[in-house]
Design a protein around this motif. Sequence first.
Motif, PDB file in Angstrom:
ATOM      1  N   ALA A 257       0.822  -1.217   0.000  1.00  0.00           N
ATOM      2  CA  ALA A 257       0.000   0.000   0.000  1.00  0.00           C
ATOM      3  C   ALA A 257       0.852   1.262   0.000  1.00  0.00           C
ATOM      4  CB  ALA A 257      -0.935  -0.008   1.204  1.00  0.00           C
ATOM      5  N   THR A 258       1.924   1.281   0.782  1.00  0.00           N
ATOM      6  CA  THR A 258       2.733   2.496   0.890  1.00  0.00           C
ATOM      7  C   THR A 258       3.652   2.698  -0.308  1.00  0.00           C
ATOM      8  OG1 THR A 258       4.398   1.308   2.204  1.00  0.00           O
ATOM      9  CG2 THR A 258       2.685   2.508   3.407  1.00  0.00           C
ATOM     10  N   ASN A 259       3.954   1.627  -1.030  1.00  0.00           N
ATOM     11  CA  ASN A 259       4.776   1.760  -2.230  1.00  0.00           C
ATOM     12  C   ASN A 259       3.947   2.008  -3.487  1.00  0.00           C
ATOM     13  OD1 ASN A 259       7.833   1.262  -1.697  1.00  0.00           O
ATOM     14  ND2 ASN A 259       6.781  -0.225  -0.399  1.00  0.00           N
ATOM     15  N   HIS A 260       2.632   1.835  -3.376  1.00  0.00           N
ATOM     16  CA  HIS A 260       1.716   2.204  -4.449  1.00  0.00           C
ATOM     17  C   HIS A 260       1.530   3.720  -4.407  1.00  0.00           C
ATOM     18  CE1 HIS A 260      -2.143   2.637  -6.569  1.00  0.00           C
ATOM     19  NE2 HIS A 260      -1.942   1.427  -7.088  1.00  0.00           N
ATOM     20  N   ARG A 261       1.362   4.331  -5.556  1.00  0.00           N
ATOM     21  CA  ARG A 261       1.286   5.794  -5.601  1.00  0.00           C
ATOM     22  C   ARG A 261       0.045   6.365  -4.932  1.00  0.00           C
ATOM     23  NH1 ARG A 261       3.314   7.812 -11.614  1.00  0.00           N
ATOM     24  NH2 ARG A 261       5.555   7.528 -11.260  1.00  0.00           N
ATOM     25  N   ARG A 262      -1.051   5.578  -4.824  1.00  0.00           N
ATOM     26  CA  ARG A 262      -2.302   6.152  -4.316  1.00  0.00           C
ATOM     27  C   ARG A 262      -2.967   5.325  -3.222  1.00  0.00           C
ATOM     28  NH1 ARG A 262      -6.022   5.477  -7.830  1.00  0.00           N
ATOM     29  NH2 ARG A 262      -4.851   4.151  -9.259  1.00  0.00           N
ATOM     30  N   MET A 263      -2.620   4.066  -3.102  1.00  0.00           N
ATOM     31  CA  MET A 263      -3.404   3.153  -2.269  1.00  0.00           C
ATOM     32  C   MET A 263      -3.511   3.600  -0.817  1.00  0.00           C
ATOM     33  SD  MET A 263      -2.982  -0.992  -1.936  1.00  0.00           S
ATOM     34  CE  MET A 263      -3.389  -1.321  -3.653  1.00  0.00           C
ATOM     35  N   SER A 264      -2.461   4.170  -0.256  1.00  0.00           N
ATOM     36  CA  SER A 264      -2.476   4.541   1.163  1.00  0.00           C
ATOM     37  C   SER A 264      -2.969   5.964   1.394  1.00  0.00           C
ATOM     38  CB  SER A 264      -1.075   4.385   1.764  1.00  0.00           C
ATOM     39  OG  SER A 264      -0.152   5.242   1.116  1.00  0.00           O
ATOM     40  N   HIS A 265      -3.423   6.645   0.342  1.00  0.00           N
ATOM     41  CA  HIS A 265      -3.856   8.037   0.467  1.00  0.00           C
ATOM     42  C   HIS A 265      -5.353   8.121   0.727  1.00  0.00           C
ATOM     43  CE1 HIS A 265      -0.256   9.333  -2.265  1.00  0.00           C
ATOM     44  NE2 HIS A 265       0.115   8.795  -1.119  1.00  0.00           N
ATOM     45  N   SER A 266      -5.742   8.925   1.686  1.00  0.00           N
ATOM     46  CA  SER A 266      -7.158   9.156   1.937  1.00  0.00           C
ATOM     47  C   SER A 266      -7.763   9.944   0.783  1.00  0.00           C
ATOM     48  CB  SER A 266      -7.336   9.934   3.244  1.00  0.00           C
ATOM     49  OG  SER A 266      -8.697  10.122   3.538  1.00  0.00           O
ATOM     50  N   GLY A 281      -4.585   2.218   3.572  1.00  0.00           N
ATOM     51  CA  GLY A 281      -4.736   1.429   2.356  1.00  0.00           C
ATOM     52  C   GLY A 281      -4.722  -0.058   2.576  1.00  0.00           C
ATOM     53  N   ILE A 282      -4.999  -0.502   3.808  1.00  0.00           N
ATOM     54  CA  ILE A 282      -4.996  -1.935   4.105  1.00  0.00           C
ATOM     55  C   ILE A 282      -6.264  -2.306   4.859  1.00  0.00           C
ATOM     56  CG2 ILE A 282      -2.484  -1.960   4.209  1.00  0.00           C
ATOM     57  CD1 ILE A 282      -2.722  -2.267   7.255  1.00  0.00           C
ATOM     58  N   THR A 283      -6.605  -3.597   4.830  1.00  0.00           N
ATOM     59  CA  THR A 283      -7.726  -4.093   5.623  1.00  0.00           C
ATOM     60  C   THR A 283      -7.564  -5.573   5.905  1.00  0.00           C
ATOM     61  OG1 THR A 283     -10.148  -4.232   5.792  1.00  0.00           O
ATOM     62  CG2 THR A 283      -9.202  -4.678   3.639  1.00  0.00           C
ATOM     63  N   ASN A 284      -7.992  -5.980   7.068  1.00  0.00           N
ATOM     64  CA  ASN A 284      -8.168  -7.398   7.339  1.00  0.00           C
ATOM     65  C   ASN A 284      -9.366  -7.879   6.530  1.00  0.00           C
ATOM     66  OD1 ASN A 284      -9.968  -9.332   9.382  1.00  0.00           O
ATOM     67  ND2 ASN A 284      -7.812  -9.916   9.266  1.00  0.00           N
ATOM     68  N   GLY A 285      -9.228  -9.014   5.856  1.00  0.00           N
ATOM     69  CA  GLY A 285     -10.274  -9.459   4.951  1.00  0.00           C
ATOM     70  C   GLY A 285     -11.614  -9.644   5.621  1.00  0.00           C
ATOM     71  N   ALA A 286     -11.629 -10.339   6.754  1.00  0.00           N
ATOM     72  CA  ALA A 286     -12.886 -10.617   7.438  1.00  0.00           C
ATOM     73  C   ALA A 286     -13.496  -9.360   8.039  1.00  0.00           C
ATOM     74  CB  ALA A 286     -12.671 -11.667   8.523  1.00  0.00           C
ATOM     75  N   ALA A 287     -12.670  -8.373   8.360  1.00  0.00           N
ATOM     76  CA  ALA A 287     -13.200  -7.104   8.863  1.00  0.00           C
ATOM     77  C   ALA A 287     -13.925  -6.348   7.757  1.00  0.00           C
ATOM     78  CB  ALA A 287     -12.064  -6.247   9.428  1.00  0.00           C
ATOM     79  N   TRP A 288     -13.534  -6.602   6.510  1.00  0.00           N
ATOM     80  CA  TRP A 288     -14.198  -5.974   5.368  1.00  0.00           C
ATOM     81  C   TRP A 288     -15.500  -6.721   5.068  1.00  0.00           C
ATOM     82  CZ3 TRP A 288     -11.672  -5.781  -0.187  1.00  0.00           C
ATOM     83  CH2 TRP A 288     -12.454  -4.974  -1.021  1.00  0.00           C
ATOM     84  N   TYR A 289     -15.375  -7.990   4.676  1.00  0.00           N
ATOM     85  CA  TYR A 289     -16.535  -8.873   4.559  1.00  0.00           C
ATOM     86  C   TYR A 289     -16.022 -10.313   4.507  1.00  0.00           C
ATOM     87  CZ  TYR A 289     -15.487  -8.972  -0.490  1.00  0.00           C
ATOM     88  OH  TYR A 289     -14.866  -9.103  -1.711  1.00  0.00           O
ATOM     89  N   SER A 290     -16.756 -11.203   5.100  1.00  0.00           N
ATOM     90  CA  SER A 290     -16.315 -12.583   5.259  1.00  0.00           C
ATOM     91  C   SER A 290     -16.413 -13.360   3.947  1.00  0.00           C
ATOM     92  CB  SER A 290     -17.151 -13.285   6.328  1.00  0.00           C
ATOM     93  OG  SER A 290     -16.696 -14.603   6.542  1.00  0.00           O
TER      94      SER A 290
END
Length: 436
Positions: A257-266, A281-290
């Motif tokens: 995420a941090t090495n991607h140009r946009r992924m970690s940007h709000s 720019g990151i998420t735990n998978g199950a916290a997003w949707y199972s």
Amino acid sequence: MYSNMMKFTFIWSFIFALTIQTICSFEYKHHSNEELNQSLQDVHHKCPSITRLYELSEKSVNGWPLTVIEISTNPGEHELLKPEFKYVANMHGNEVLGRELLLRLADYLCNEYRNNNVDIQNLVNNTRIHLLPSLNPDGWELATANLDQNHGSDWLLGRSNLNGIDINRDFPDLDLIAFRHGDKDDFINTLIYHKMQPETRAIVVWLLSNPFVLSANLHGGALVANYPFDETPDGSMNTYTPSADDTTFLHLARTYATNHRRMSHSGTACDQDEDFGKQGGITNGAAWYSVAGGMQDFNYLATNTFEITLELGCDKYPPESQLSKEWEDNKKALLEFINQAHIGAKGLVRDENGMPIDNAIIRVQNITDGVNQIINHDISTTKNGEYWRLLTPGLYEIMAAKSGYLPEVKTVSIEPRNTTATQAKNVHFVLRNLFE
């Protein structure tokens, strides 16, 4: 005479330069299945000494080969203690950006290796890289044929394979066995009796036949790096469900995420309710949707492989005019993530006669700052007695053990990587046979 000679030299220099440019150029477009395989052939012909093409054990439902390009200094051969890495793309046929990025990545690694790019040479010299640009070529064809009337970020046509099965829901569901602390027999029975699509079986055979260390699968429809677990233990729709290696997976996801140009940007969210940039720019998978039966968790629970899922953008089928920009946005992240195959420790487990011990257990306890926490995810050695244990910086006790041998424990300090050429720390074990 002199003038004619200069003219002749200039013409041939121009022709040579044009030829090299043609050979090294990459066309940013949506490659058909025929063009995809030809593109991989082109890379192999440019760099035959560091590439190999091979097909997975089964074809797609419609008969397309699932073609992999391997990039390594000794193609076709596993080299002792060299970690194996893989990228898999296009398992959802209508999510196509990863497919094009992997074709571009293969071309880039080939060209830069030939151009004596020191960082790329270090990467290829020390890592065996496998790229599978399309796991679902049938779905890609269906999505592409209906692109005009279905274009958008939320359409589903082509997502599944030709039998209408979502490949990323088709893997044996080992999460539930792990959550209830099932044993090895439970895992084996699930593998044996779970019916799978040919594309899924091909991946399972591939995984069980190679000592992969690190992996990512490339998707689309959001912009986030997703890490295990993908499934909740209680059937809830979205509950943070950490794996035993949550700290390491957080590091791996953040690396991309941090090495991607946009992924970690709000402010880069596809949906205002899912602005993953606010959480780096990151998420735990199950916290997003199972998700049950996903490839990411299967990698982690069935093998020694650590895998994350990369959602590469809001538009699942971006226009060709955007592909060059998408490559530039992802290039650094794709390369740096491969380098993470070299974090932590690696080594050999042998007996007193120097013979390799296969299927020895490697168990780790984190003792950083007096934590004393066992990481409840053992890995096992290969037939050559090798292991790779991805770990973040800290102090650990690493144990090698196998029935019939006296276990050995070593205290190991894992330091941060300071260059792209830094290798995992070598920690070897010699186990004494209890019956000799």
